[in-house]
Design an enzyme around this catalytic site. Structure first.
Site, PDB file in Angstrom:
ATOM      1  N   TYR A  15       7.441  -1.164   2.236  1.00 59.09           N
ATOM      2  CA  TYR A  15       6.449  -2.234   2.262  1.00 59.09           C
ATOM      3  C   TYR A  15       6.016  -2.497   3.699  1.00 59.09           C
ATOM      4  O   TYR A  15       6.852  -2.551   4.600  1.00 59.09           O
ATOM      5  CB  TYR A  15       7.049  -3.520   1.672  1.00 59.09           C
ATOM      6  CG  TYR A  15       6.135  -4.723   1.802  1.00 59.09           C
ATOM      7  CD1 TYR A  15       5.284  -5.098   0.759  1.00 59.09           C
ATOM      8  CD2 TYR A  15       6.110  -5.480   2.971  1.00 59.09           C
ATOM      9  CE1 TYR A  15       4.429  -6.184   0.895  1.00 59.09           C
ATOM     10  CE2 TYR A  15       5.251  -6.565   3.106  1.00 59.09           C
ATOM     11  CZ  TYR A  15       4.425  -6.910   2.067  1.00 59.09           C
ATOM     12  OH  TYR A  15       3.573  -7.982   2.191  1.00 59.09           O
ATOM     13  N   GLU A  23      -1.975  -5.728   3.228  1.00 64.56           N
ATOM     14  CA  GLU A  23      -0.711  -5.419   2.574  1.00 64.56           C
ATOM     15  C   GLU A  23      -0.742  -3.980   2.068  1.00 64.56           C
ATOM     16  O   GLU A  23      -1.643  -3.604   1.329  1.00 64.56           O
ATOM     17  CB  GLU A  23      -0.498  -6.400   1.414  1.00 64.56           C
ATOM     18  CG  GLU A  23       0.935  -6.461   0.956  1.00 64.56           C
ATOM     19  CD  GLU A  23       1.155  -7.509  -0.119  1.00 64.56           C
ATOM     20  OE1 GLU A  23       0.390  -7.500  -1.113  1.00 64.56           O
ATOM     21  OE2 GLU A  23       2.082  -8.319   0.025  1.00 64.56           O
TER      22      GLU A  23
END
Ligand code: GDP
Ligand code: MN
Length: 410
Positions: A118, A206
């Site tokens: 991530y 993101e």
């Protein structure tokens, strides 16, 4: 402002951030020809909606079917999956029960995933710095990781004066347990992604998952961008990526008219000039036992047209059963507001009580316009008086409808 995944990846590509090859498709045939052009033997067909959780989502009416991200092995399968998804409603954790209709797909070359990581970037308001966040828990929602295992989130805040430095990127890469050439690949990725964030005036980027492939490449499998609306005037090319069909129709209409509008859950619509006064108005509505239906700042230099648009916006919300207009005329003249209110009330069959509190420049002229209009407008002398009147009027309506208790009553 949000954009689609395929648009986010196109932007990242411009900054030399590694993303798989892919193409957008609006029809099954376009999806098939995109797959043919991309080549290879594995493709991923991805629903494009402004919401995450697509992979784990389900299509309405097909609870046992596959989600909104499908890995396939032939061009015919790409076409078939596209047929299954286009025009259908995808329900994910982030869309709510209503879901979103899939109108576009992204067809991408498949890749062999070794690890899912991530990477996030946002502006940390506490430090006023762009902050990078990385985690080994790729594919999971970062909010969930933060709640359960916060120690798994690595954070690096960047000083805006010196900008990102290679050691920042390496610190994250090592923290993610990367080794050998993966470290330099991840560092390059992070440095370029940061540059995209800063230069495009993003508010959130993101990459989830950020993957390490079997070959050791580091690429973005998913990409989400959020932009600072106040900076969009500097980026007309980004503004043009706006997909209004994905936005709240009321908020999109507000944007077109230059109104600052946020929809809320209550029943009293508010129209106010100035953000601070709008906040105070919502507070005082609550103080008198009502619930605001929206935040709406018509701004300092609102025209009659803008006021009419604002009025229509409020009345389009079926929950609204009372309106409070609260104007302090400094730059804004009370007579302009009054004309707008009267025009809108005439145009739209006004069936809910309307309380207007005017104060400031041309207040007498404004009040006269309201009075002479013949419309059933309740005039108020000050803010508390206005709030009390509108809450009372709304309660009377609810009582008549049989809902004796008004939400938030005390
Ligand atoms: P989201 O569910 O809306 O966040 O959509 P993502 O783009 O993150 O896709 C969800 C999941 O699908 C990812 O976590 C991956 O596991 C998988 N996925 C996405 N793209 C690919 C790909 O190119 N190849 C493979 N094998 N899996 C993929
Ligand atoms: Mn994702």
């Amino acid at each position: 402002m949000n954009i689609h995944e395929y648009q986010a990846k196109e932007l990242l590509r411009r900054f030399d951030v590694a993303v798989p090859r892919g193409a957008v498709a609006f029809t099954p045939e376009e999806a098939a020809s995109a797959a043919r052009k991309i080549g290879g033997s594995t493709w991923v067909v991805k629903s494009q909606i402004h919401a995450g959780g697509r992979g784990a989502g389900r299509f309405a009416g097909d609870p046992d079917g596959e989600g909104g991200v499908r890995v396939v092995k032939s061009v015919d399968a790409v076409r078939a999956q596209a047929e299954q998804m286009l025009g259908k409603v995808l329900v994910t954790k982030q869309t709510g029960e209503a879901g979103r209709e899939v109108k576009r797909l992204y067809v991408e070359e498949g890749c062999e995933i070794a690890r899912e990581l991530y990477l996030g970037m946002l502006i940390d308001r506490a430090t006023s710095r762009i902050t990078l966040m990385a985690s080994t828990e790729g594919g999971m929602e970062i909010e969930e990781v933060a709640a359960r295992t916060p120690e798994k989130i690595l954070k690096v805040a960047i000083d805006p004066a010196s900008g990102i430095q290679p050691f920042h990127a390496r610190r994250l890469a090592f923290g993610l347990g990367l080794t050998g050439k993966q470290v330099s690949a991840a560092s390059r990725f992070i440095l370029s992604a940061y540059r995209a964030f800063a230069e495009l005036d993003a508010s959130v980027v993101e990459i989830n998952p950020l993957v390490v492939t079997r070959a050791g490449d580091v690429i973005a499998l998913d990409a989400k961008f959020n932009f600072d609306d106040n900076a969009l005037y500097r980026h007309p090319d980004i503004e043009s990526l706006r997909d209004e069909t994905e936005e709240d129709p009321a908020e999109a209409a507000a944007g077109r008219h230059g109104l600052n509008y946020v929809k809320l859950d209550g029943s009293i619509g508010c129209m106010v000039n100035g953000a601070g006064l709008a906040m105070a108005t919502m507070d005082i509505i609550k103080l008198y036992g009502g619930e605001p239906a929206n935040f709406l700042d018509v701004g300092g230099g609102a025209t009659k047209e803008r006021v009419t648009a604002a009025f229509r916006l409020i009345l389009d919300d079926p929950k609204v059963n009372g309106i409070l207009v609260n104007i302090f005329g400094g730059i804004m003249r009370c007579d302009v507001i009054a004309e707008g209110v009267v025009a809108a009330a005439r145009e739209i069959d006004l069936t809910v009580p309307l309380v207007v509190r005017l104060e400031g420049t041309n207040v007498e002229l404004g009040k006269a316009i309201l009075r002479d209009s013949g419309l059933p407008i309740l005039s108020a002398d000050h803010l508390a008086d206005a709030a009390e009147k509108v809450v009372k009027a709304v309660k009377a309506i609810k009582a008549a409808q049989g809902h004796v208790q008004i939400q938030g009553e005390h």
